[in-house]
Design a protein around this motif. Sequence first.
Motif, PDB file in Angstrom:
ATOM      1  N   ALA A  81       1.064  -1.559  -0.201  1.00  0.00           N
ATOM      2  CA  ALA A  81       0.122  -0.011   0.283  1.00  0.00           C
ATOM      3  C   ALA A  81       0.357   1.057   0.042  1.00  0.00           C
ATOM      4  N   THR A  82       1.813   1.048   0.764  1.00  0.00           N
ATOM      5  CA  THR A  82       3.119   2.260   0.987  1.00  0.00           C
ATOM      6  C   THR A  82       3.595   2.720  -0.688  1.00  0.00           C
ATOM      7  N   THR A  83       3.915   1.642  -1.344  1.00  0.00           N
ATOM      8  CA  THR A  83       4.699   1.593  -2.596  1.00  0.00           C
ATOM      9  C   THR A  83       3.814   1.859  -3.777  1.00  0.00           C
ATOM     10  N   VAL A  84       2.109   2.087  -3.354  1.00  0.00           N
ATOM     11  CA  VAL A  84       1.447   1.856  -4.663  1.00  0.00           C
ATOM     12  C   VAL A  84       0.866   3.635  -4.413  1.00  0.00           C
ATOM     13  N   THR A  85       0.589   4.099  -2.817  1.00  0.00           N
ATOM     14  CA  THR A  85       0.100   5.459  -2.748  1.00  0.00           C
ATOM     15  C   THR A  85       1.412   6.100  -3.158  1.00  0.00           C
ATOM     16  N   LEU A  86       2.555   5.942  -2.930  1.00  0.00           N
ATOM     17  CA  LEU A  86       4.205   6.783  -2.803  1.00  0.00           C
ATOM     18  C   LEU A  86       4.426   6.834  -4.756  1.00  0.00           C
ATOM     19  N   GLY A  87       4.111   5.905  -4.703  1.00  0.00           N
ATOM     20  CA  GLY A  87       4.783   5.700  -6.400  1.00  0.00           C
ATOM     21  C   GLY A  87       3.656   6.054  -7.467  1.00  0.00           C
ATOM     22  N   THR A  88       2.020   6.670  -7.178  1.00  0.00           N
ATOM     23  CA  THR A  88       1.769   7.185  -8.173  1.00  0.00           C
ATOM     24  C   THR A  88       1.606   8.705  -8.415  1.00  0.00           C
ATOM     25  N   VAL A  89       2.563   9.183  -6.818  1.00  0.00           N
ATOM     26  CA  VAL A  89       2.927  10.623  -7.191  1.00  0.00           C
ATOM     27  C   VAL A  89       4.584  10.785  -6.918  1.00  0.00           C
ATOM     28  N   ALA A  90       5.431   9.823  -7.042  1.00  0.00           N
ATOM     29  CA  ALA A  90       6.691  10.226  -6.721  1.00  0.00           C
ATOM     30  C   ALA A  90       6.876   9.940  -8.707  1.00  0.00           C
ATOM     31  N   TRP A  91       6.661   8.496  -8.843  1.00  0.00           N
ATOM     32  CA  TRP A  91       7.272   8.574 -10.246  1.00  0.00           C
ATOM     33  C   TRP A  91       7.250   9.273 -11.527  1.00  0.00           C
ATOM     34  N   PRO A  92       6.549   9.767 -11.602  1.00  0.00           N
ATOM     35  CA  PRO A  92       6.684  11.241 -12.669  1.00  0.00           C
ATOM     36  C   PRO A  92       7.876  11.739 -12.124  1.00  0.00           C
ATOM     37  N   MET A  93       8.136  12.514 -10.992  1.00  0.00           N
ATOM     38  CA  MET A  93       9.359  12.632 -10.795  1.00  0.00           C
ATOM     39  C   MET A  93      11.128  12.176 -10.913  1.00  0.00           C
ATOM     40  N   LEU A  94      10.820  11.491 -10.141  1.00  0.00           N
ATOM     41  CA  LEU A  94      11.727   9.890 -10.317  1.00  0.00           C
ATOM     42  C   LEU A  94      12.698  10.052 -12.356  1.00  0.00           C
ATOM     43  N   ALA A  95      10.803   9.828 -13.188  1.00  0.00           N
ATOM     44  CA  ALA A  95      11.799  10.069 -14.365  1.00  0.00           C
ATOM     45  C   ALA A  95      12.276  11.008 -14.263  1.00  0.00           C
TER      46      ALA A  95
END
Length: 674
Positions: free
Chosen positions: A260-274
């Motif tokens: 749940a933490t991975t999904v919650t954070l990933g939806t917001v942080a992935w664009p920034m990491l890319a």
Amino acid sequence: MSERIESDPNTTVSEEALNKAEQYIEEEEGAANRIGGWLGIFLTAVAIIMSLFHMYAAYSIVPTQTLRPVHVGFVLFLCFLIFPVGKRFRHRIMWWDWLIALLSIGIVVYLIMGGDDFTDRNTMPNAWDIFFGVALILLVLEAMRRTIGWILPAISICFLLYAFLGPYLPHPWTHKGYDVGRIVGFMYMTLEGIYGVAVDVSSSLIILFTIFGAFLQFSGAGKFYIDFSFSAMGGKPAGAGRTVVLASFLLGGPSGSGVATTVTLGTVAWPMLAKVGYERNAAGGLLAAGGLGAIISPPVMGAAAFIIAEFLKISYLDVLLMAVIPTLLFYLALFLMVQIDVRKYGMGDIVFKKVDTVWNLTRHYWFHFLSLISIVAFMMWGFSPVMSVFWATIVSCLTSFLRPDTAMISYDFFRGRGNMSETFFQSPLIQALRAGSVGMLSVGATCAGAGIIVGVVTLTGLGLKFSGIVIDYAGGSLLLTAIYTALVVWIIGLAVPVTASYIICAVITAPALIKLGVPDFAAHMFIFYYAVLSEVSPPTALSPFAASAITGGDPYKTTMQCWKYTIPAFLVPFIFVLDPSGQSLLLMGSTKALAAANWLEIVQVTVTAAVGIFALAVGFQGWLRRRATTLERVLLIVAGFALVYPGPIANTIGFVLILIALGLHWRKGTLATA
């Protein structure tokens, strides 16, 4: 708190990716029915009653003989109505679901109505006892199958067969064997089997912490933690990775759920990491590693942490204390990896719009931090863990009313405005009470199923037999025994969730370490940390798989990237089982021992472990100021492993190898620029 980072359209998270990630959450927590209408209202009402009952049980006195069966009854009833028997029956409740749901209530009513006479005849159960006992075992197996899949039920059945077939097994596995009546009497009619330690923790602690996490979620705390992390860490080359690390700690603390933490954070942080230059698999690995931290981070940790306290008969505050330094070392490893990523991927500064300044966010939403630390504050004040989380939930609820956008019940309800069905019955308070119960059903079913396994181990003495076999294979060597134990825990973790993996291994492998002189608290923490690895181990690597669904990376490459980020920290548990001085990392296992601790030794061991993690991080990443040579990487990895093994000789070798590797690295860099 509304504006997010400026992201490239090519790296935004698609609806399809989110749906795929949600499937991994469902794989961990079960694929629930979505029921509307009056039936949906009925299920919500039952879930709310379940939450309120357990909060009442926390504050008042409910006898153990009542609390545990009622808890299991609630879990089974909701499991059979919320989770379908198969995919083709999703989003509807069939007649057989009602039948077994009502049977689960009948089992509990029969037990409670039986009183002391029921418990007293556990060695000689009558026909009705056997009927309801066999039914309970079958229903627990089916509830597990519906929520977490078929593997743990299959393992539980194997343990039951072991109890039946003892006389026919070869040495050293043989035992006298037990008939149906004896097994049913132990599993159903005592507090040692299904209603044993795991269900005790599930009914008194796990559900309360789940309710607490739901209150934080629906009061907007999770959103605040992400926004705070973005504002505090953004704008620098390593800012994107640091944001993920900090946000995963803040999000994971209340939830205790890796996926749940991975999904919650990933939806917001992935664009920034890319945007800063992370390729898809590396970004997914970092997100999954951050999610993994949720299971080992105080104040909530994972469900297994509560069971550690119950197994060892210690305070949950002592478990939190033991987790402090290992958690800091875990996040140190992640921060080092992120810092190396900046050089490795050639990342530059990135400018993204902050939601708000750190000061403004803290000034407006400071009370979310109060909710997070209040659990530990109450425990240090002398409250029991159960009462601490109870009052922390109350604090979270009351402080939410400091702002209209976080209030658990809309201000309009108190002003007499709007429709009551919207302002109250659809309020965050009602949603949180429902989510608190529904969110722990898979864990509750797992704990009941683990009771079957623990019951068989207790009846047959399997734990002592297994520990003897492990020690024999290791030739009495503590190092080999620790390695074998880690492998056993890891292998079992490939098939079952963290909680079940810890419970199984705590009863069959911990005795081997304890028999060789490892303190029980160190042995159980060692098993806990390697059980956590199951969250990122194929074929059940749900966190990396969910992260890969969001980033569009390859699931297995993402898993390997996650291992690269986390493996330095997961060698740390060997430190506190191989040498008495290593137990300083656990702050000696209790607040009493800490009062008389050698602080110089604690600092020395912690610094040594931190240097070892640095060496392993650089060795595995293959980068420091520039790309490391093969020789430098080998020297650093060997040095890291040497520093993991406590003792002056190993530590001296480790430090010398690090100095040699760093000397070669800097010398070559100096020559290159000359």
